[in-house]
Design a protein around this motif. Structure first.
Motif, PDB file in Angstrom:
ATOM      1  N   GLY A 167       0.808   4.127  -3.150  1.00 49.89           N
ATOM      2  CA  GLY A 167       0.642   5.233  -2.680  1.00 49.89           C
ATOM      3  C   GLY A 167       1.563   6.183  -3.066  1.00 49.89           C
ATOM      4  O   GLY A 167       1.509   7.383  -3.935  1.00 49.89           O
ATOM      5  N   GLU A 168       2.819   5.969  -2.895  1.00 47.35           N
ATOM      6  CA  GLU A 168       3.829   6.859  -3.390  1.00 47.35           C
ATOM      7  C   GLU A 168       4.089   6.864  -4.589  1.00 47.35           C
ATOM      8  O   GLU A 168       4.480   8.030  -5.324  1.00 47.35           O
ATOM      9  CB  GLU A 168       5.272   6.334  -2.591  1.00 47.35           C
ATOM     10  CG  GLU A 168       5.315   6.589  -1.257  1.00 47.35           C
ATOM     11  CD  GLU A 168       6.694   6.098  -0.512  1.00 47.35           C
ATOM     12  OE1 GLU A 168       7.521   5.577  -1.372  1.00 47.35           O
ATOM     13  OE2 GLU A 168       6.735   5.786   0.685  1.00 47.35           O
ATOM     14  N   LEU A 169       3.951   5.982  -5.484  1.00 48.02           N
ATOM     15  CA  LEU A 169       4.061   5.868  -6.999  1.00 48.02           C
ATOM     16  C   LEU A 169       2.931   6.502  -7.491  1.00 48.02           C
ATOM     17  O   LEU A 169       3.004   7.081  -8.727  1.00 48.02           O
ATOM     18  CB  LEU A 169       4.297   4.339  -7.486  1.00 48.02           C
ATOM     19  CG  LEU A 169       5.678   3.884  -7.176  1.00 48.02           C
ATOM     20  CD1 LEU A 169       5.738   2.386  -7.569  1.00 48.02           C
ATOM     21  CD2 LEU A 169       6.622   4.541  -7.677  1.00 48.02           C
ATOM     22  N   ALA A 170       1.797   6.474  -6.872  1.00 46.53           N
ATOM     23  CA  ALA A 170       0.450   7.130  -7.459  1.00 46.53           C
ATOM     24  C   ALA A 170       0.811   8.631  -7.347  1.00 46.53           C
ATOM     25  O   ALA A 170       0.459   9.290  -8.502  1.00 46.53           O
ATOM     26  CB  ALA A 170      -0.719   6.824  -6.628  1.00 46.53           C
ATOM     27  N   GLU A 171       1.477   9.048  -6.264  1.00 51.92           N
ATOM     28  CA  GLU A 171       1.754  10.549  -6.510  1.00 51.92           C
ATOM     29  C   GLU A 171       2.843  11.035  -7.600  1.00 51.92           C
ATOM     30  O   GLU A 171       2.828  11.842  -8.359  1.00 51.92           O
ATOM     31  CB  GLU A 171       2.317  10.881  -4.998  1.00 51.92           C
ATOM     32  CG  GLU A 171       1.401  10.776  -3.894  1.00 51.92           C
ATOM     33  CD  GLU A 171       0.245  11.920  -3.742  1.00 51.92           C
ATOM     34  OE1 GLU A 171       0.461  12.951  -4.565  1.00 51.92           O
ATOM     35  OE2 GLU A 171      -1.063  11.777  -3.538  1.00 51.92           O
ATOM     36  N   GLU A 172       3.858  10.122  -7.623  1.00 52.24           N
ATOM     37  CA  GLU A 172       4.955  10.254  -8.442  1.00 52.24           C
ATOM     38  C   GLU A 172       4.462  10.181  -9.961  1.00 52.24           C
ATOM     39  O   GLU A 172       4.838  10.869 -10.570  1.00 52.24           O
ATOM     40  CB  GLU A 172       6.001   9.220  -8.138  1.00 52.24           C
ATOM     41  CG  GLU A 172       7.369   9.428  -9.133  1.00 52.24           C
ATOM     42  CD  GLU A 172       8.233   8.456  -8.776  1.00 52.24           C
ATOM     43  OE1 GLU A 172       9.137   8.071  -9.603  1.00 52.24           O
ATOM     44  OE2 GLU A 172       8.481   7.935  -7.692  1.00 52.24           O
ATOM     45  N   ASP A 215       0.950  -1.198   0.159  1.00 51.07           N
ATOM     46  CA  ASP A 215       0.004  -0.071   0.026  1.00 51.07           C
ATOM     47  C   ASP A 215       0.802   1.230   0.079  1.00 51.07           C
ATOM     48  O   ASP A 215       0.577   2.124  -0.706  1.00 51.07           O
ATOM     49  CB  ASP A 215      -1.011  -0.066   1.140  1.00 51.07           C
ATOM     50  CG  ASP A 215      -2.272  -0.758   0.950  1.00 51.07           C
ATOM     51  OD1 ASP A 215      -2.372  -1.336  -0.165  1.00 51.07           O
ATOM     52  OD2 ASP A 215      -2.776  -1.204   2.109  1.00 51.07           O
ATOM     53  N   ALA A 216       1.918   1.296   0.720  1.00 45.33           N
ATOM     54  CA  ALA A 216       3.037   2.352   0.813  1.00 45.33           C
ATOM     55  C   ALA A 216       3.434   2.731  -0.483  1.00 45.33           C
ATOM     56  O   ALA A 216       3.704   3.888  -0.911  1.00 45.33           O
ATOM     57  CB  ALA A 216       3.865   2.521   1.976  1.00 45.33           C
ATOM     58  N   VAL A 217       4.034   1.692  -1.179  1.00 44.35           N
ATOM     59  CA  VAL A 217       4.628   1.923  -2.290  1.00 44.35           C
ATOM     60  C   VAL A 217       3.793   2.216  -3.437  1.00 44.35           C
ATOM     61  O   VAL A 217       4.017   3.216  -4.054  1.00 44.35           O
ATOM     62  CB  VAL A 217       5.313   0.162  -2.689  1.00 44.35           C
ATOM     63  CG1 VAL A 217       5.883   0.426  -4.069  1.00 44.35           C
ATOM     64  CG2 VAL A 217       6.377  -0.112  -1.501  1.00 44.35           C
TER      65      VAL A 217
END
Length: 112
Positions: A48-53, A44-46
């Motif tokens: 989430g970060e890639l969705a932002e990036e 989930d954290a990965v």
């Protein structure tokens, strides 16, 4: 989970998000049974970060296999976590199992 990650509650909502996405969709399938839950929470954290990036290049959708069985079958998902990159309604790449941030980024870059 980042606010850029959609979380449909049913098949129709998933299909609506897919139809409204301006470009590719990262459909991240996860499960709630004990063995899958731990791996999915770690991802989930990965995601989430890639969705932002990658917000300008794709739409991210976290899909619960139990709540959205239609897309799960349609894209041939048999386990969780599984990432499926969808372009124009068709799966162009998929990867089953947990991935590190670098592995996930390489998966996206190879297929975007």
């Amino acid at each position: 989970m980042a606010r850029r990650v959609h979380q449909p509650r049913e098949d129709q909502e998933f299909d609506f998000i897919l139809s409204m996405a301006p470009g590719p969709v990262l459909a991240y399938f996860c499960g709630t049974w004990p063995k899958a839950l731990e791996a999915c929470r770690a991802m989930d954290a990965v995601v989430g970060e890639l969705a932002e990036e990658y917000a300008a290049r794709l739409t991210a959708v976290r899909t619960d296999i139990t709540r959205c069985p239609g897309p799960t079958r349609r894209f041939g998902v048999t386990g969780a976590p599984t990432a499926v990159l969808v372009k124009d309604g068709e799966a162009v790449a998929s990867q089953a199992g947990p991935m590190t941030r670098e592995e996930f980024r390489a998966f996206l870059e190879a297929h975007l």
